[in-house]
Design a protein around this motif. Sequence first.
Motif, PDB file in Angstrom:
ATOM      1  N   LEU A 222      -1.555   2.346   6.200  1.00 13.58           N
ATOM      2  CA  LEU A 222      -2.392   1.707   7.218  1.00 13.58           C
ATOM      3  C   LEU A 222      -1.601   0.735   8.082  1.00 13.58           C
ATOM      4  CD1 LEU A 222      -5.545   1.038   5.031  1.00 13.58           C
ATOM      5  CD2 LEU A 222      -5.502   2.433   7.083  1.00 13.58           C
ATOM      6  N   ARG A 223      -0.287   0.799   8.049  1.00 15.18           N
ATOM      7  CA  ARG A 223       0.554  -0.170   8.753  1.00 15.18           C
ATOM      8  C   ARG A 223       0.308  -0.180  10.259  1.00 15.18           C
ATOM      9  NH1 ARG A 223       5.652  -1.692   6.167  1.00 15.18           N
ATOM     10  NH2 ARG A 223       5.523  -1.204   3.957  1.00 15.18           N
ATOM     11  N   SER A 224      -0.076   0.948  10.836  1.00 15.67           N
ATOM     12  CA  SER A 224      -0.235   1.026  12.285  1.00 15.67           C
ATOM     13  C   SER A 224      -1.647   0.675  12.743  1.00 15.67           C
ATOM     14  CB  SER A 224       0.112   2.437  12.774  1.00 15.67           C
ATOM     15  OG  SER A 224      -0.802   3.383  12.244  1.00 15.67           O
ATOM     16  N   GLY A 225      -2.536   0.331  11.807  1.00 17.21           N
ATOM     17  CA  GLY A 225      -3.922   0.034  12.154  1.00 17.21           C
ATOM     18  C   GLY A 225      -4.862   1.164  11.813  1.00 17.21           C
ATOM     19  N   SER A 226      -4.375   2.388  11.796  1.00 16.05           N
ATOM     20  CA  SER A 226      -5.118   3.534  11.278  1.00 16.05           C
ATOM     21  C   SER A 226      -4.197   4.255  10.307  1.00 16.05           C
ATOM     22  CB  SER A 226      -5.546   4.474  12.411  1.00 16.05           C
ATOM     23  OG  SER A 226      -4.415   4.974  13.105  1.00 16.05           O
ATOM     24  N   GLN A 227      -4.778   4.987   9.380  1.00 15.90           N
ATOM     25  CA  GLN A 227      -3.944   5.614   8.351  1.00 15.90           C
ATOM     26  C   GLN A 227      -3.192   6.798   8.922  1.00 15.90           C
ATOM     27  OE1 GLN A 227      -4.925   5.559   4.104  1.00 15.90           O
ATOM     28  NE2 GLN A 227      -5.090   7.754   4.297  1.00 15.90           N
ATOM     29  N   GLU A 228      -1.874   6.759   8.782  1.00 13.73           N
ATOM     30  CA  GLU A 228      -0.980   7.807   9.273  1.00 13.73           C
ATOM     31  C   GLU A 228       0.033   8.155   8.184  1.00 13.73           C
ATOM     32  OE1 GLU A 228      -1.379   9.203  12.182  1.00 13.73           O
ATOM     33  OE2 GLU A 228      -2.411   7.768  13.474  1.00 13.73           O
ATOM     34  N   ILE A 229       0.841   9.175   8.442  1.00 15.41           N
ATOM     35  CA  ILE A 229       1.915   9.557   7.544  1.00 15.41           C
ATOM     36  C   ILE A 229       3.210   8.878   8.007  1.00 15.41           C
ATOM     37  CG2 ILE A 229       3.210  11.455   6.520  1.00 15.41           C
ATOM     38  CD1 ILE A 229       0.214  11.427   5.817  1.00 15.41           C
ATOM     39  N   TRP A 230       3.914   8.281   7.057  1.00 18.94           N
ATOM     40  CA  TRP A 230       5.187   7.605   7.318  1.00 18.94           C
ATOM     41  C   TRP A 230       6.257   8.200   6.402  1.00 18.94           C
ATOM     42  CZ3 TRP A 230       5.851   2.742  10.210  1.00 18.94           C
ATOM     43  CH2 TRP A 230       4.681   2.346  10.888  1.00 18.94           C
ATOM     44  N   ILE A 231       7.521   8.063   6.806  1.00 16.46           N
ATOM     45  CA  ILE A 231       8.658   8.520   6.002  1.00 16.46           C
ATOM     46  C   ILE A 231       9.627   7.356   5.826  1.00 16.46           C
ATOM     47  CG2 ILE A 231      10.744   9.960   6.048  1.00 16.46           C
ATOM     48  CD1 ILE A 231       9.125  12.225   7.098  1.00 16.46           C
ATOM     49  N   SER A 232      10.194   7.245   4.626  1.00 13.73           N
ATOM     50  CA  SER A 232      11.152   6.188   4.319  1.00 13.73           C
ATOM     51  C   SER A 232      12.319   6.755   3.532  1.00 13.73           C
ATOM     52  CB  SER A 232      10.471   5.077   3.508  1.00 13.73           C
ATOM     53  OG  SER A 232      11.422   4.131   3.033  1.00 13.73           O
ATOM     54  N   SER A 233      13.467   6.092   3.613  1.00 13.00           N
ATOM     55  CA  SER A 233      14.559   6.391   2.690  1.00 13.00           C
ATOM     56  C   SER A 233      14.148   5.918   1.303  1.00 13.00           C
ATOM     57  CB  SER A 233      15.846   5.681   3.120  1.00 13.00           C
ATOM     58  OG  SER A 233      15.688   4.275   2.986  1.00 13.00           O
ATOM     59  N   ILE A 234      14.805   6.404   0.274  1.00 10.53           N
ATOM     60  CA  ILE A 234      14.422   6.073  -1.091  1.00 10.53           C
ATOM     61  C   ILE A 234      14.586   4.576  -1.367  1.00 10.53           C
ATOM     62  CG2 ILE A 234      16.710   6.530  -2.054  1.00 10.53           C
ATOM     63  CD1 ILE A 234      13.245   7.287  -3.646  1.00 10.53           C
ATOM     64  N   GLU A 235      15.437   3.887  -0.596  1.00 14.92           N
ATOM     65  CA  GLU A 235      15.587   2.438  -0.755  1.00 14.92           C
ATOM     66  C   GLU A 235      14.557   1.659   0.043  1.00 14.92           C
ATOM     67  OE1 GLU A 235      18.097   4.387   0.204  1.00 14.92           O
ATOM     68  OE2 GLU A 235      19.334   4.488  -1.605  1.00 14.92           O
ATOM     69  N   GLY A 236      13.754   2.350   0.866  1.00 14.37           N
ATOM     70  CA  GLY A 236      12.740   1.671   1.662  1.00 14.37           C
ATOM     71  C   GLY A 236      13.274   0.969   2.884  1.00 14.37           C
ATOM     72  N   LYS A 237      14.479   1.347   3.358  1.00 10.98           N
ATOM     73  CA  LYS A 237      15.112   0.605   4.448  1.00 10.98           C
ATOM     74  C   LYS A 237      14.981   1.274   5.812  1.00 10.98           C
ATOM     75  CE  LYS A 237      18.582  -1.700   1.582  1.00 10.98           C
ATOM     76  NZ  LYS A 237      20.034  -1.892   1.312  1.00 10.98           N
ATOM     77  N   SER A 238      14.532   2.496   5.870  1.00  6.58           N
ATOM     78  CA  SER A 238      14.431   3.161   7.177  1.00  6.58           C
ATOM     79  C   SER A 238      13.049   3.792   7.310  1.00  6.58           C
ATOM     80  CB  SER A 238      15.532   4.219   7.342  1.00  6.58           C
ATOM     81  OG  SER A 238      15.427   5.203   6.328  1.00  6.58           O
ATOM     82  N   LEU A 239      12.048   2.947   7.332  1.00  2.23           N
ATOM     83  CA  LEU A 239      10.665   3.397   7.420  1.00  2.23           C
ATOM     84  C   LEU A 239      10.328   3.768   8.862  1.00  2.23           C
ATOM     85  CD1 LEU A 239       7.973   3.657   5.830  1.00  2.23           C
ATOM     86  CD2 LEU A 239       7.477   1.324   6.544  1.00  2.23           C
ATOM     87  N   ARG A 240       9.711   4.931   9.042  1.00  3.56           N
ATOM     88  CA  ARG A 240       9.316   5.349  10.387  1.00  3.56           C
ATOM     89  C   ARG A 240       7.997   6.108  10.320  1.00  3.56           C
ATOM     90  NH1 ARG A 240      10.633  10.826  11.483  1.00  3.56           N
ATOM     91  NH2 ARG A 240      11.948  11.771   9.859  1.00  3.56           N
ATOM     92  N   GLN A 241       7.228   5.996  11.385  1.00  5.17           N
ATOM     93  CA  GLN A 241       5.938   6.669  11.466  1.00  5.17           C
ATOM     94  C   GLN A 241       6.146   8.110  11.902  1.00  5.17           C
ATOM     95  OE1 GLN A 241       3.041   4.423  13.662  1.00  5.17           O
ATOM     96  NE2 GLN A 241       1.570   6.110  13.755  1.00  5.17           N
ATOM     97  N   LEU A 242       5.486   9.052  11.198  1.00  3.07           N
ATOM     98  CA  LEU A 242       5.659  10.475  11.487  1.00  3.07           C
ATOM     99  C   LEU A 242       4.498  11.046  12.291  1.00  3.07           C
ATOM    100  CD1 LEU A 242       7.339  13.058  11.037  1.00  3.07           C
ATOM    101  CD2 LEU A 242       6.025  13.423   8.931  1.00  3.07           C
ATOM    102  N   THR A 243       3.252  10.652  11.981  1.00  5.10           N
ATOM    103  CA  THR A 243       2.096  11.141  12.738  1.00  5.10           C
ATOM    104  C   THR A 243       1.520  10.019  13.591  1.00  5.10           C
ATOM    105  OG1 THR A 243       0.486  10.628  10.996  1.00  5.10           O
ATOM    106  CG2 THR A 243       1.558  12.790  10.914  1.00  5.10           C
ATOM    107  N   PHE A 244       0.905  10.417  14.700  1.00  5.94           N
ATOM    108  CA  PHE A 244       0.360   9.453  15.654  1.00  5.94           C
ATOM    109  C   PHE A 244      -1.018   9.936  16.116  1.00  5.94           C
ATOM    110  CE2 PHE A 244       4.900   9.015  15.680  1.00  5.94           C
ATOM    111  CZ  PHE A 244       5.146   7.656  15.836  1.00  5.94           C
ATOM    112  N   LEU A 245      -1.895  10.222  15.153  1.00  5.84           N
ATOM    113  CA  LEU A 245      -3.204  10.747  15.504  1.00  5.84           C
ATOM    114  C   LEU A 245      -4.135   9.660  16.008  1.00  5.84           C
ATOM    115  CD1 LEU A 245      -1.894  13.000  13.675  1.00  5.84           C
ATOM    116  CD2 LEU A 245      -4.220  13.710  13.203  1.00  5.84           C
ATOM    117  N   GLY A 246      -3.861   8.399  15.699  1.00  2.00           N
ATOM    118  CA  GLY A 246      -4.525   7.273  16.337  1.00  2.00           C
ATOM    119  C   GLY A 246      -5.998   7.108  16.051  1.00  2.00           C
TER     120      GLY A 246
END
Length: 723
Positions: A489-513
């Motif tokens: 829910l980091r973007s305000g609505s629930q989306e899919i995110w991807i991260s490295s296993i260390e949690g250092k390169s988190l990025r949003q994958l879907t933008f359905l809004g």
Amino acid sequence: MVHERKTAFLAGVWRVDPETNTLLRDGEERHVEPKVMKVLLTLASQQNHVVSKEDLITAVWPDTFVGDDVLTRCISILRKITEDDPHAPHFIQTVPKVGYRLVAPVSEFAEPEPMEVLVEQPAAPLEARPAAESIVPPAGAARWPRARWIAGAAAALSLVAATGYGVHARREATGPSGSLRTVQFTSYDGEQTQPAFSPDGAHIAFVWAKHGSETRQIYVKRIGEENLTRLAKDGGEQFSPVWSPDGRQIAYLGRSSDGLGLYITGTAPGSGASRIYIPQQPSHWEQGALSWSPDGKSLIFPDHDGSQPHSSLFQLDLATRNVRSITSPPSGWEGDLNPAYSPDGTKIAFTRASETAVRDIYWISVGNGAVHQLTSDRMNIDSLTWSADGRSILFSSNRGGKYALWKMALNGGKPERLPVGSEDAFGPAVGPRPGQLAYAQGSAFWSILRLRGAEGKSAAVPERVLSSTQQDSAPSLSPDGRFFAIQSLRSGSQEIWISSIEGKSLRQLTFLGGPLTGSPAWSNHGDSLLFDSRPDGHSHIFSVPVGGGQPKQLTSGNANDIVPRWSHDDQKIYFRSNRGGRWQLWMIPAAGGEPQPVTTGDGIEPQESPDGRWLYYTRGNEDGLWRTPVGGGNEVQVSKAPAAGFWGYWQVTPLGIFYLDQSHTSPEIRILNPETRESSLYATLQQTPPPYAGISVVAQGHIVLMTDEHDAERHITLVERQR
């Protein structure tokens, strides 16, 4: 006027990044909601000076009426993150009866040289690519249901400092309804929810789940006093309290060793509880599922009619004990929930769900049975109640982003946000006294934990890979164990995110809004993700490249398809669906084609064995793990774990089936040999994880990811008219 800082800076040992709403220290990243960050920024702008509560509230919640309890919650979250002791503060100091002061030293943050940036750049196939294009849905949808609901959940909880009744919240909102004040009615550990006023407005019954306890009990507290009375000591879970019109009895829904039941008990001390009806499968008890008619003659609640997969509203005649269905939701819908009699008893308001997290408000005339639709948001209505005059309905919804309280007139128009309950507010209840309102408010800390277990170890030491005050859950590891996907829910609505296993390169994958998007599943080839989303009010299955791009919709129609999973060779996609009139497992070829049923009974979280011989699965409301031959055959139970509600806590690997076992004093992750039915210990957990979120295991078994929910608090706020 107080102004907050806008650029990144250091507060003590923490780097504060306003742009991403994060606090960072030694590689540890803690994400906070925007209002919490704004409180910190406002304090930082006046570092080492006291900022009054009034100035803080004005700066953070302009033109909105909120009580001191909302500000206290934000301060509590900041103290939790920074491990600050309010009695010996090193970060934020409380100045009694005045406000707060940031005592941590503030300094400018100098960006490091490019070679020193601690952000991992993903390797192929996760190299930088254009961001995923958003699907423009015809209407909104809702969040992935919280962990306590079958499709996953729900809900945000709250950290509120413990204070007595009448101490906080004396800001006034003057308007047509007069001056109001908010006070913290409960401040106990754990969660207090589902407030219900007595007919005279002097008492409130509520549900309390204490820390360390998995059961919920109903308590009664008199307004203005601190003494509590436990309603009925039947040893089971209790939900949805509702008072009889004469105030002498309370009805509630319960689950005990005797099974499900609708109970009635007297409000006098020592009164026993009687089970007066056995529902088939009551739905969403934790959101208000019971209402007593104003004439005292009947109770209404949601239940299932025979084998129907959807819920309908049922009316119980208290004199004859006869039960009849009073609503008929459309085929393929989740059904009717949250019933509430109007004050004069002539109408019943309820929510009708096309999918668990997609609900609108309807009302039915008691006289002629005519059904009227009131909202068309296709968002989530968590709970509702009637205004005292019966002309409006008050409800909790995420229609404006975070869950808040809204009001809508019965004769139509647009919903209006209430001046109270503006953030993380649930379960509104209206009392008989002028301006009397109660609701639950709260949040929690969510983390993705990494476990490294070894045979013979008594406990695995968990590492927090990600942490946030917004829900991060349902991790899915990439085949090589270098990355993982989550629903967030980091973007305000629930989306899919991807991260490295260390949690250092988190990025949003879907933008359905807007549409609730969740249940990520990484392909075995490592190039795609499956997920479910609700762009048209029903849940469908989608796929998307892990590097980003336009999601592809794989299923459609008026049924609900959820929790997709790949076959062992990525040639087929399994999912749970009610498209056959009841919940079953279905399958479609990954290349496209018509869905086909796989099981005759319920199934969820389908996983093929590594050799492709067996299909394993759990069931939505049953303990245990089942399997059936991939080519068709008998459906056989192979384990009594995981428990009902924890259907995602297992995974098939070449080493065996990793699963959550709660039959011991401490919960354990064990490895099952499905042929011998013997198991071995992988790790002992420190606490039970939240339901539904699930685990993810790499094939070699050396990494397990799971969701952690901690410091979860939810308390009841009381609103009263100023005298």
